[in-house]
Design a protein around this motif. Structure first.
Motif, short mmCIF file in Angstrom:
data_model
loop_
_atom_site.label_atom_id
_atom_site.label_comp_id
_atom_site.label_asym_id
_atom_site.label_seq_id
_atom_site.Cartn_x
_atom_site.Cartn_y
_atom_site.Cartn_z
N ARG A 1 11.36 54.68 -39.11
CA ARG A 1 11.56 56.13 -39.06
C ARG A 1 12.85 56.56 -39.74
NH1 ARG A 1 10.27 56.39 -32.78
NH2 ARG A 1 10.23 54.14 -33.11
N THR A 2 13.69 55.60 -40.11
CA THR A 2 14.91 55.89 -40.86
C THR A 2 14.92 55.05 -42.13
OG1 THR A 2 16.23 54.15 -39.80
CG2 THR A 2 16.11 56.28 -38.67
N GLU A 3 15.75 55.44 -43.08
CA GLU A 3 15.80 54.72 -44.35
C GLU A 3 16.30 53.29 -44.19
OE1 GLU A 3 18.07 56.90 -47.16
OE2 GLU A 3 16.68 58.60 -47.26
N SER A 4 17.03 53.04 -43.12
CA SER A 4 17.60 51.71 -42.92
C SER A 4 16.72 50.80 -42.07
CB SER A 4 18.98 51.83 -42.25
OG SER A 4 18.86 52.46 -40.98
N GLU A 5 15.59 51.31 -41.61
CA GLU A 5 14.73 50.52 -40.73
C GLU A 5 13.59 49.91 -41.52
OE1 GLU A 5 12.32 50.99 -36.45
OE2 GLU A 5 13.10 52.75 -37.50
N HIS A 6 13.51 48.58 -41.53
CA HIS A 6 12.47 47.85 -42.25
C HIS A 6 11.98 46.72 -41.36
CE1 HIS A 6 13.72 49.90 -45.98
NE2 HIS A 6 14.95 49.72 -45.51
N PHE A 7 10.68 46.53 -41.37
CA PHE A 7 10.12 45.54 -40.45
C PHE A 7 8.92 44.85 -41.08
CE2 PHE A 7 8.07 43.95 -36.59
CZ PHE A 7 9.18 43.49 -35.87
N GLY A 8 8.72 43.60 -40.71
CA GLY A 8 7.59 42.85 -41.24
C GLY A 8 7.05 41.85 -40.25
N LEU A 9 5.92 41.28 -40.60
CA LEU A 9 5.33 40.17 -39.86
C LEU A 9 5.22 38.99 -40.81
CD1 LEU A 9 2.37 41.98 -38.02
CD2 LEU A 9 4.62 41.39 -37.08
N GLY A 10 5.37 37.79 -40.29
CA GLY A 10 5.26 36.63 -41.14
C GLY A 10 5.10 35.34 -40.35
N TYR A 11 4.50 34.36 -40.99
CA TYR A 11 4.34 33.04 -40.39
C TYR A 11 5.55 32.18 -40.75
CZ TYR A 11 -0.50 33.95 -39.09
OH TYR A 11 -1.64 34.45 -38.51
N ILE A 12 6.08 31.48 -39.75
CA ILE A 12 7.25 30.62 -39.95
C ILE A 12 6.99 29.29 -39.26
CG2 ILE A 12 9.74 30.35 -39.53
CD1 ILE A 12 9.96 33.39 -39.40
N LYS A 13 7.36 28.20 -39.92
CA LYS A 13 7.19 26.88 -39.33
C LYS A 13 7.96 26.78 -38.01
CE LYS A 13 6.44 24.42 -43.69
NZ LYS A 13 6.96 23.38 -44.62
N ARG A 14 7.35 26.13 -37.05
CA ARG A 14 7.88 26.10 -35.69
C ARG A 14 9.30 25.54 -35.61
NH1 ARG A 14 3.70 23.16 -31.91
NH2 ARG A 14 5.49 23.31 -30.50
N GLN A 15 9.57 24.50 -36.35
CA GLN A 15 10.88 23.85 -36.25
C GLN A 15 11.94 24.53 -37.10
OE1 GLN A 15 11.08 21.56 -33.92
NE2 GLN A 15 8.86 21.75 -33.61
#
Length: 428
Positions: A378-392
């Motif tokens: 909702r603001t210019e500085s707010e960015h969000f994502g989803l992603g897969y990351i290795k567990r370790q």
């Protein structure tokens, strides 16, 4: 000025209650046991026809065959007049209030038209066993009026889609993503054998589907005299009549266990929409809904749900039965759990700037995952994502790099935090 109009509510009742049928209902509804109870439904007078005609008792209702009404753009006409932008495909994209709607998710209530999502009706005497064998949930332990999430997977447990399921008297209704509805119907049809008593029907165009999201959704339900559903388990649903047409209201809203869902004839969609707005719900379009999906961490087909990732990596534990019999993908799922074979998992990532889905996720210069979805806030500085990351490689609170130089912090997201993986001491 709001008015309260008397109507009749019709709930499923137990087997010991008298059997009540109406020849005005279609065959698919005729074996329901109905018990009328008076309720009131607050509405805005200017939004509806005269009150005495808007709500009619069940016995006087017109037959309902899931066919679209003669004018099937009533809802789109209604929202267009209110300033909504609608795509050529009939999807409500925005009301030019995306920030307000996202704020209402945290502090109020929003209503979203998800009629473009797929709705599949599975009927026939063998429907429960069939879905039990074709997806991950334990359908055989569910009763009429209950519901669940279930996952359709490949034989190697790669995820196709998550379906929101309602167990009804004569059918199971599945709500799926718009992009997978056709392929799921094709897949299910392929597995119906000659002796199976199963029928698959696409009812997407014959129904409309809304969801309520936000902490004040409970109050809206109470104000509409639908409060019996408040506090009930996820997937619980009941059937009602509005203007002579059936409407099903359920607990949960595709994106979380909170909130509520409404499935109805398109003939009454515009009227139900106005009734929800009259109770303070803020309309939300599909653009803001996609942002909300990412903020909530709900995986989507073609992004988090692909042939590249399995159902356990997607974190869909609540949709998986670990103790039912054989089903498609079961052998792979059991092996992954038994031998702790899940190598990566889905996370939320708070980003320092815009990032492109598909960008590599790295730690100390080493690739450890991939970004699958991105949304600005909702603001210019707010960015969000989803992603897969290795567990370790990283977990909650750790820092990663996305793409060339976007800093990210790994965070939990509500939808995935809601999931309940088995304890290490429990078996498959």
């Amino acid at each position: 000025m709001a008015a309260t109009v008397g109507c009749m509510r019709y709930m499923l009742v137990g087997a010991t209650a008298p059997l009540r049928r109406s020849t005005s209902l279609p065959s698919s509804f005729s074996s329901w046991r109905w018990k009328p109870n008076p309720i009131s439904f607050p509405i805005q007078n200017h939004a509806f026809r005269s009150p005495e005609k808007f709500f009619t008792p069940l016995a006087a209702a017109s037959p309902f065959d899931l066919s679209p009404p003669p004018i099937d753009l009533d809802l789109l006409d209604t929202v267009t007049e209110a300033g909504a932008k609608v795509s050529e495909a009939g999807i409500i994209e925005t009301f030019d209030n995306d920030d307000e709607a996202l704020d209402a998710v945290d502090n109020g209530v929003v209503v979203v038209d998800l009629s473009h999502f797929g709705r599949i009706r599975v009927s026939g005497d063998d429907r429960i066993q069939f879905l039990h064998n074709q997806s991950t949930a334990n359908f055989e332990c569910l009763q009429e009026g209950q519901g669940c999430d279930t996952v359709f997977v490949t034989p190697t447990a790669r995820t196709i889609d998550v379906a929101y399921a309602w167990i009804m008297k004569n059918a199971v209704t599945l709500v799926v993503s718009p992009v997978t509805c056709g392929s799921i119907i094709e897949m299910l049809t392929k597995y119906i054998f000659f002796a199976d008593k199963v029928e698959i029907q696409d009812i997407t165009k014959k129904t409309s589907f809304f969801v309520l999201v936000g902490p004040k959704s409970h109050q809206v339900m109470e104000d509409l005299n639908l409060g019996d559903l408040v506090g009930k388990p996820y997937g619980t649903h009941q059937h009602f009549m509005v203007n002579g047409m059936p409407i099903t209201v359920g607990v949960g809203n595709v994106i979380s266990e909170d909130g509520f869902s409404f499935m109805m004839s398109p003939a009454i969609a515009g009227s139900v929409w106005k009734a929800l707005l009259s109770q303070g719900a803020i309309p939300m379009g599909s653009n803001a809904w996609e942002k909300l999906r990412i903020f909530q961490g709900r995986p989507a087909p073609g992004k988090e749900l692909t042939n590249e990732f399995n159902v356990l990596e997607a974190g869909l534990w609540n949709s998986i039965s670990l103790n039912k019999g054989c089903y498609k993908g079961q052998e792979t799922i059991s092996r992954l759990i038994t031998y702790d074979g899940v190598k990566q998992r889905l996370w939320g990532i708070s980003l320092s700037g815009p990032a492109e889905p598909g960008s590599p996720i790295t730690v100390d210069g080493k690739k450890v995952g991939k970004l699958t979805s991105y949304a600005c806030g909702r603001t210019e500085s707010e960015h969000f994502g989803l992603g897969y990351i290795k567990r370790q490689a990283a977990s909650n609170g750790n820092t990663v790099t996305v793409g060339d130089n976007i800093a990210g912090t790994v965070v939990e997201v509500p939808f995935l935090a809601w999931q309940s993986p088995p304890s290490k001491s429990s078996g498959p």
